[in-house]
Design a protein around this motif. Structure first.
Motif, PDB file in Angstrom:
ATOM      1  N   ASN A  62       0.815  -1.226   0.000  1.00  0.00           N
ATOM      2  CA  ASN A  62       0.000   0.000   0.000  1.00  0.00           C
ATOM      3  C   ASN A  62       0.844   1.269   0.000  1.00  0.00           C
ATOM      4  O   ASN A  62       0.542   2.231   0.712  1.00  0.00           O
ATOM      5  N   ARG A  63       1.878   1.291  -0.819  1.00  0.00           N
ATOM      6  CA  ARG A  63       2.750   2.468  -0.855  1.00  0.00           C
ATOM      7  C   ARG A  63       2.016   3.725  -1.284  1.00  0.00           C
ATOM      8  O   ARG A  63       2.279   4.807  -0.757  1.00  0.00           O
ATOM      9  N   ALA A  64       1.097   3.609  -2.229  1.00  0.00           N
ATOM     10  CA  ALA A  64       0.357   4.805  -2.677  1.00  0.00           C
ATOM     11  C   ALA A  64      -0.411   5.415  -1.512  1.00  0.00           C
ATOM     12  O   ALA A  64      -0.400   6.632  -1.321  1.00  0.00           O
ATOM     13  N   GLU A  65      -1.055   4.580  -0.724  1.00  0.00           N
ATOM     14  CA  GLU A  65      -1.795   5.073   0.440  1.00  0.00           C
ATOM     15  C   GLU A  65      -0.846   5.722   1.442  1.00  0.00           C
ATOM     16  O   GLU A  65      -1.132   6.791   1.990  1.00  0.00           O
ATOM     17  N   LYS A  66       0.289   5.103   1.675  1.00  0.00           N
ATOM     18  CA  LYS A  66       1.239   5.635   2.654  1.00  0.00           C
ATOM     19  C   LYS A  66       1.862   6.950   2.180  1.00  0.00           C
ATOM     20  O   LYS A  66       2.089   7.858   2.984  1.00  0.00           O
ATOM     21  N   VAL A  67       2.123   7.073   0.888  1.00  0.00           N
ATOM     22  CA  VAL A  67       2.632   8.339   0.358  1.00  0.00           C
ATOM     23  C   VAL A  67       1.571   9.419   0.506  1.00  0.00           C
ATOM     24  O   VAL A  67       1.867  10.551   0.907  1.00  0.00           O
ATOM     25  N   GLN A  68       0.326   9.089   0.225  1.00  0.00           N
ATOM     26  CA  GLN A  68      -0.761  10.058   0.403  1.00  0.00           C
ATOM     27  C   GLN A  68      -0.827  10.522   1.848  1.00  0.00           C
ATOM     28  O   GLN A  68      -1.016  11.707   2.126  1.00  0.00           O
ATOM     29  N   GLN A  69      -0.634   9.611   2.786  1.00  0.00           N
ATOM     30  CA  GLN A  69      -0.667   9.971   4.206  1.00  0.00           C
ATOM     31  C   GLN A  69       0.484  10.902   4.576  1.00  0.00           C
ATOM     32  O   GLN A  69       0.323  11.759   5.447  1.00  0.00           O
ATOM     33  N   VAL A  70       1.635  10.741   3.922  1.00  0.00           N
ATOM     34  CA  VAL A  70       2.763  11.639   4.190  1.00  0.00           C
ATOM     35  C   VAL A  70       2.360  13.084   3.900  1.00  0.00           C
ATOM     36  O   VAL A  70       2.709  14.000   4.645  1.00  0.00           O
ATOM     37  N   PHE A  71       1.608  13.291   2.830  1.00  0.00           N
ATOM     38  CA  PHE A  71       1.242  14.645   2.399  1.00  0.00           C
ATOM     39  C   PHE A  71      -0.083  15.136   2.984  1.00  0.00           C
ATOM     40  O   PHE A  71      -0.499  16.253   2.707  1.00  0.00           O
ATOM     41  N   SER A  72      -0.750  14.320   3.782  1.00  0.00           N
ATOM     42  CA  SER A  72      -2.065  14.677   4.313  1.00  0.00           C
ATOM     43  C   SER A  72      -1.966  15.175   5.746  1.00  0.00           C
ATOM     44  O   SER A  72      -1.077  14.791   6.493  1.00  0.00           O
ATOM     45  N   LEU A  73      -2.917  16.008   6.117  1.00  0.00           N
ATOM     46  CA  LEU A  73      -3.039  16.441   7.503  1.00  0.00           C
ATOM     47  C   LEU A  73      -3.686  15.322   8.318  1.00  0.00           C
ATOM     48  O   LEU A  73      -4.532  14.575   7.804  1.00  0.00           O
ATOM     49  N   ALA A  74      -3.308  15.237   9.569  1.00  0.00           N
ATOM     50  CA  ALA A  74      -3.928  14.254  10.450  1.00  0.00           C
ATOM     51  C   ALA A  74      -5.390  14.631  10.684  1.00  0.00           C
ATOM     52  O   ALA A  74      -5.760  15.802  10.641  1.00  0.00           O
ATOM     53  N   TYR A  75      -6.194  13.632  10.943  1.00  0.00           N
ATOM     54  CA  TYR A  75      -7.614  13.871  11.212  1.00  0.00           C
ATOM     55  C   TYR A  75      -7.763  14.693  12.487  1.00  0.00           C
ATOM     56  O   TYR A  75      -7.098  14.443  13.489  1.00  0.00           O
ATOM     57  N   ASP A  76      -8.632  15.670  12.432  1.00  0.00           N
ATOM     58  CA  ASP A  76      -8.918  16.519  13.583  1.00  0.00           C
ATOM     59  C   ASP A  76     -10.425  16.476  13.830  1.00  0.00           C
ATOM     60  O   ASP A  76     -11.214  16.995  13.036  1.00  0.00           O
ATOM     61  N   ALA A  77     -10.824  15.862  14.934  1.00  0.00           N
ATOM     62  CA  ALA A  77     -12.247  15.729  15.243  1.00  0.00           C
ATOM     63  C   ALA A  77     -12.901  17.088  15.470  1.00  0.00           C
ATOM     64  O   ALA A  77     -14.125  17.219  15.350  1.00  0.00           O
ATOM     65  N   ASN A  78     -12.116  18.114  15.766  1.00  0.00           N
ATOM     66  CA  ASN A  78     -12.656  19.448  16.021  1.00  0.00           C
ATOM     67  C   ASN A  78     -12.655  20.336  14.779  1.00  0.00           C
ATOM     68  O   ASN A  78     -12.915  21.537  14.888  1.00  0.00           O
ATOM     69  N   TRP A  79     -12.374  19.758  13.637  1.00  0.00           N
ATOM     70  CA  TRP A  79     -12.341  20.517  12.395  1.00  0.00           C
ATOM     71  C   TRP A  79     -13.716  21.129  12.138  1.00  0.00           C
ATOM     72  O   TRP A  79     -14.745  20.472  12.236  1.00  0.00           O
ATOM     73  N   GLU A  80     -13.721  22.415  11.836  1.00  0.00           N
ATOM     74  CA  GLU A  80     -14.977  23.098  11.540  1.00  0.00           C
ATOM     75  C   GLU A  80     -15.335  22.904  10.084  1.00  0.00           C
ATOM     76  O   GLU A  80     -14.553  23.228   9.193  1.00  0.00           O
ATOM     77  N   ARG A  81     -16.516  22.412   9.859  1.00  0.00           N
ATOM     78  CA  ARG A  81     -16.976  22.201   8.501  1.00  0.00           C
ATOM     79  C   ARG A  81     -17.227  23.549   7.850  1.00  0.00           C
ATOM     80  O   ARG A  81     -17.937  24.387   8.411  1.00  0.00           O
TER      81      ARG A  81
END
Length: 86
Positions: A62-81
């Motif tokens: 799953n390298r594609a998924e792991k590379v995407q995670q490198v460039f993604s922000l971590a999930y934030d449950a308090n994120w304002e929609r």
């Protein structure tokens, strides 16, 4: 769905992958030849590229998924929609 045989995947995607690797190498060369390459090397974006390359060079699944995670922000449950603007 049956996975594509590895040899056929190489036949089908090798030239495109080679082109993308060469393009990335050229980009890294431009950054390295630019003024103050040490500052660029310390830039967080350069660090992300190095992390992504480490994932690509690994044999992990799953390298594609792991590379995407490198460039993604971590999930934030308090994120304002966001609300749409009309």
């Amino acid at each position: 769905m049956t996975p594509l045989p590895a040899a056929r995947a190489l036949d089908q995607f090798f030239l495109d992958a080679r082109s993308r690797v060469l393009d990335l190498a050229a980009t890294l060369d431009r950054v390295g030849r630019g003024a103050d390459p040490a500052a660029a090397a310390a830039d967080p974006r350069a660090k992300l590229l190095r992390q992504a390359l480490e994932v690509l060079l690994s044999d992990a699944p799953n390298r594609a998924e792991k590379v995407q995670q490198v460039f993604s922000l971590a999930y934030d449950a308090n994120w304002e929609r966001p609300t749409p603007r009309f």
